[in-house]
Design an enzyme around this catalytic site. Structure first.
Site, PDB file in Angstrom:
ATOM      1  N   LYS A 165       0.643  -1.295   0.057  1.00 56.23           N
ATOM      2  CA  LYS A 165       0.053  -0.054   0.038  1.00 56.23           C
ATOM      3  C   LYS A 165       0.905   1.275  -0.098  1.00 56.23           C
ATOM      4  O   LYS A 165       1.547   1.564   1.003  1.00 56.23           O
ATOM      5  CB  LYS A 165      -0.903   0.092   1.234  1.00 56.23           C
ATOM      6  CG  LYS A 165      -1.950   1.160   0.995  1.00 56.23           C
ATOM      7  CD  LYS A 165      -2.599   1.826   2.177  1.00 56.23           C
ATOM      8  CE  LYS A 165      -1.896   2.803   2.583  1.00 56.23           C
ATOM      9  NZ  LYS A 165      -2.032   3.978   2.005  1.00 56.23           N
ATOM     10  N   GLY A 184       6.668   4.761   8.426  1.00 57.06           N
ATOM     11  CA  GLY A 184       5.852   6.021   8.462  1.00 57.06           C
ATOM     12  C   GLY A 184       6.071   6.409   9.881  1.00 57.06           C
ATOM     13  O   GLY A 184       7.165   6.389  10.452  1.00 57.06           O
ATOM     14  N   SER A 185       5.075   7.033  10.447  1.00 54.93           N
ATOM     15  CA  SER A 185       5.199   7.778  11.622  1.00 54.93           C
ATOM     16  C   SER A 185       5.291   6.998  12.873  1.00 54.93           C
ATOM     17  O   SER A 185       4.670   5.864  12.912  1.00 54.93           O
ATOM     18  CB  SER A 185       3.957   8.784  11.793  1.00 54.93           C
ATOM     19  OG  SER A 185       2.722   7.930  11.835  1.00 54.93           O
ATOM     20  N   GLY A 238       2.991   3.690  13.677  1.00 57.66           N
ATOM     21  CA  GLY A 238       3.806   2.269  13.989  1.00 57.66           C
ATOM     22  C   GLY A 238       3.466   1.849  15.279  1.00 57.66           C
ATOM     23  O   GLY A 238       3.256   0.601  15.340  1.00 57.66           O
ATOM     24  N   GLU A 245       9.562   0.845  10.560  1.00 56.63           N
ATOM     25  CA  GLU A 245      10.647   1.810  10.227  1.00 56.63           C
ATOM     26  C   GLU A 245      10.067   3.271  10.492  1.00 56.63           C
ATOM     27  O   GLU A 245       9.429   3.483   9.913  1.00 56.63           O
ATOM     28  CB  GLU A 245      11.537   1.565   9.103  1.00 56.63           C
ATOM     29  CG  GLU A 245      12.763   2.001   8.847  1.00 56.63           C
ATOM     30  CD  GLU A 245      12.815   3.792   8.230  1.00 56.63           C
ATOM     31  OE1 GLU A 245      12.735   4.468   9.435  1.00 56.63           O
ATOM     32  OE2 GLU A 245      12.694   3.805   7.269  1.00 56.63           O
ATOM     33  N   CYS A 249      13.219  10.451   7.494  1.00 60.12           N
ATOM     34  CA  CYS A 249      13.272   9.913   8.803  1.00 60.12           C
ATOM     35  C   CYS A 249      14.773   9.888   9.282  1.00 60.12           C
ATOM     36  O   CYS A 249      14.883  10.078  10.666  1.00 60.12           O
ATOM     37  CB  CYS A 249      12.753   8.281   8.800  1.00 60.12           C
ATOM     38  SG  CYS A 249      13.924   7.232   7.307  1.00 60.12           S
ATOM     39  N   GLU A 280       9.847  15.477  15.999  1.00 55.13           N
ATOM     40  CA  GLU A 280      10.165  15.046  14.578  1.00 55.13           C
ATOM     41  C   GLU A 280       9.421  16.063  13.727  1.00 55.13           C
ATOM     42  O   GLU A 280       8.369  16.063  13.959  1.00 55.13           O
ATOM     43  CB  GLU A 280      10.016  13.936  14.174  1.00 55.13           C
ATOM     44  CG  GLU A 280      10.334  13.501  12.736  1.00 55.13           C
ATOM     45  CD  GLU A 280      10.074  12.090  12.086  1.00 55.13           C
ATOM     46  OE1 GLU A 280       9.016  11.597  12.234  1.00 55.13           O
ATOM     47  OE2 GLU A 280      11.162  11.505  11.596  1.00 55.13           O
TER      48      GLU A 280
END
Ligand code: NAP
Ligand code: MG
Length: 479
Positions: free
Chosen positions: A170, A222-223, A227, A244, A278, A375
């Site tokens: 996706k 992703g975030s 996650g 990740e 990231c 972040e």
């Protein structure tokens, strides 16, 4: 979307639009996968695994991955343009980095299938053969972000296919186009239908995939917030998972560093991909004796930065991905100023004509400020001086994250001592964001679970099966 080797519409007919972040213009409409489509894709993947894809000898899996690498290379210019239009990434970067990087990933992983071996175990029981077989985990859901769409697709897909898994992928809703084009190339390369399925859609599509009982493993980038949610669901369902996630990576410049190299590398480390990475080198620590020199070097470079539309070959930094991301980054810059830090650069306008944000840098930063802890995922750097190395290490490690860390020094002793003391999955010495398909990548702490790329990357798509055989009733006893 692409299910079982064909382009299909959503079962319920839903679509969404994808935009060019450089212009704000709509590029096209894309199918929005719902529950029925998730069901079809997972079923197609399972059938491929139980059928032609699962039956393919390792050498053939490798050959198909090699062909896919060749096809991505042959279509490089088209893919680079598509990636730049859909994701706002400068064409100079997609041409020189993202697309060749994807080719390198598939080519690297094409070598793995024939090297996946089990072991013979010297067990205590007599007349016994005990061995292990590496087997594919099964049907894998891969959920991707928008910052390196094709490159991340290639390393996730490459590792999973090398291991023999079937994939339902996706892409992020902001950047569905290169994954769809890649799905066509997967067919052209000769992969059996269902080995790779691409479900375009939104977060809810990703959530449906995560929850689907036919999915054996989830690989997510992703975030950290999403996650955590996926990790919790995977835990409850005992699915395999690699995550990740985000970062707030420290980058340390020692007094003896080659300052030109350190400034150039640190600049690229934070402002590359307009800060939407990231591994971004978002917290800079410089020895007090060199602090002003480094800050003025960075500020000067930033003031000359060419920020513009992705398809302009002169563009160094493209737009942020979306209005939402623009507002998020802007709010952090506003917050940094309000909290008393000194801004070098401009506060982006509240009512912009595009999603462009020029590189910014904060000094006079306190460790508890939001700009120093959270972040941002934009071109915002916080810089702080330090006096001695243990102070630098404790500042560097004072974060919930642990993705990357960097050190600039000419002293190999300092370099490797810091490499061992910094809490991160990846450490860059006199460099930033070096990468290779053979080198594992991933984080510790809140930056994630597991590694991608390299041997660790392939192994994360394998289960080890132990096979016991009694030889007792065979030839030795009958003779
Ligand atoms: P995100 O929400 O974590 O999205 C990443 C992927 O997960 C997308 O494909 C997304 O689909 C999907 N998704 C969203 N919610 C889900 C759920 N509940 N279950 C399963 N899948 C789900 O990240 P984002 O909203 O694009 O970006 C937000 C922030 O995440 C950024 O500001 C940045 O801090 C961080 N981020 C980190 C990375 C990284 O490389 N580590 C990459 C991108 C963003 P949709 O695209 O449809 O939402
Ligand atoms: Mg787009």
């Amino acid at each position: 979307m692409h299910i079982n080797g064909d382009f299909v519409r959503a079962a319920d007919g839903r679509t969404f639009e994808t935009f060019d972040p450089s212009t704000g213009e709509r590029i096209t409409e894309v199918a929005h996968a719902g529950a029925e489509d998730v069901e079809s894709a997972v079923r197609a993947a399972r059938l491929a695994l139980d059928g032609p894809w699962g039956a393919l000898p390792a050498v053939e899996r490798g050959r198909l991955l090699g062909r896919l690498a060749d096809l991505v290379e042959a279509n490089a210019a088209e893919l680079a343009e598509l990636e730049s239009r859909d994701g706002g990434k400068p064409i100079s970067a997609t041409t020189s980095m993202d697309v060749p990087g994807a080719v390198a990933q598939f080519r690297y992983f094409s070598g793995w299938p024939t090297k996946l071996e089990g072991r013979t175990i010297p067990v205590a029981m007599p007349d016994t053969l005990c061995y292990t077989r590496p087997e594919p985990v099964g049907v894998v859901a891969q959920i991707l972000p928008w910052n390196f769409p094709l490159l991340m697709t290639s390393w996730k897909l490459g590792a999973a296919l090398a291991a023999g898994c079937a994939v339902v992928l996706k892409p992020a809703e902001q950047t569905p186009l290169t994954a769809l084009r890649l799905a066509e190339l997967v067919v052209d390369a000769g992969f059996p239908p269902g080995a790779v399925n691409v479900l375009t859609g939104a977060g809810e599509t990703g959530a449906l995939l995560v929850d689907h009982p036919g999915v054996d493993k989830i690989a997510f980038t992703g975030s950290t917030a999403v996650g955590r949610e996926i990790g919790a669901k995977a835990g409850a369902q005992l699915k395999r998972v690699t995550l990740e996630l985000g970062g707030k990576s420290p980058n340390i410049i020692l007094a003896d560093a080659d300052l030109d190299a350190a400034i150039a590398g640190s600049y690229q480390g934070i402002y590359g991909n307009t800060g939407q990475a990231c591994y971004a080198a978002s917290r800079l620590f410089v020895h007090r004796s060199r602090f002003d020199e480094v800050v003025s070097g960075l500020v000067e470079r930033a003031s000359n930065a060419v920020v513009g539309p992705a398809l302009d070959p002169a563009t160094e930094h493209g737009p942020l991905i979306s209005a939402q991301q623009y507002e998020r980054v802007r709010s952090y810059i506003v917050d940094g100023v309000a909290s008393g830090a000194t801004l070098h650069g401009d506060v982006p306008p509240a009512d912009p004509s595009g999603f462009f944000v020029r590189p910014t840098l904060f000094t006079d930063v306190k460790p508890d400020m939001r700009i120093a802890r959270e972040e941002i995922f934009g071109p915002v750097l916080v810089a702080t001086p330090f006096d001695d190395l243990s102070e630098a290490v404790s500042h560097a490690n004072d974060t919930e994250y642990g993705l990357a860390a960097g050190v600039w020094t000419r002293d190999v002793g300092h370099a490797h001592t810091l490499a061992s003391r910094l809490q991160a999955g990846v450490v860059y010495l006199n460099s930033w964001a070096s990468g290779d398909p053979a080198a594992p990548f991933g984080g510790i702490k809140s930056s994630g679970v597991g590694r991608e790329m390299g041997q660790e990357g392939v192994e994360s798509y394998l289960e080890s099966k132990t096979v016991w055989t009694s030889l007792a009733s065979q030839c030795l006893h009958t003779s």
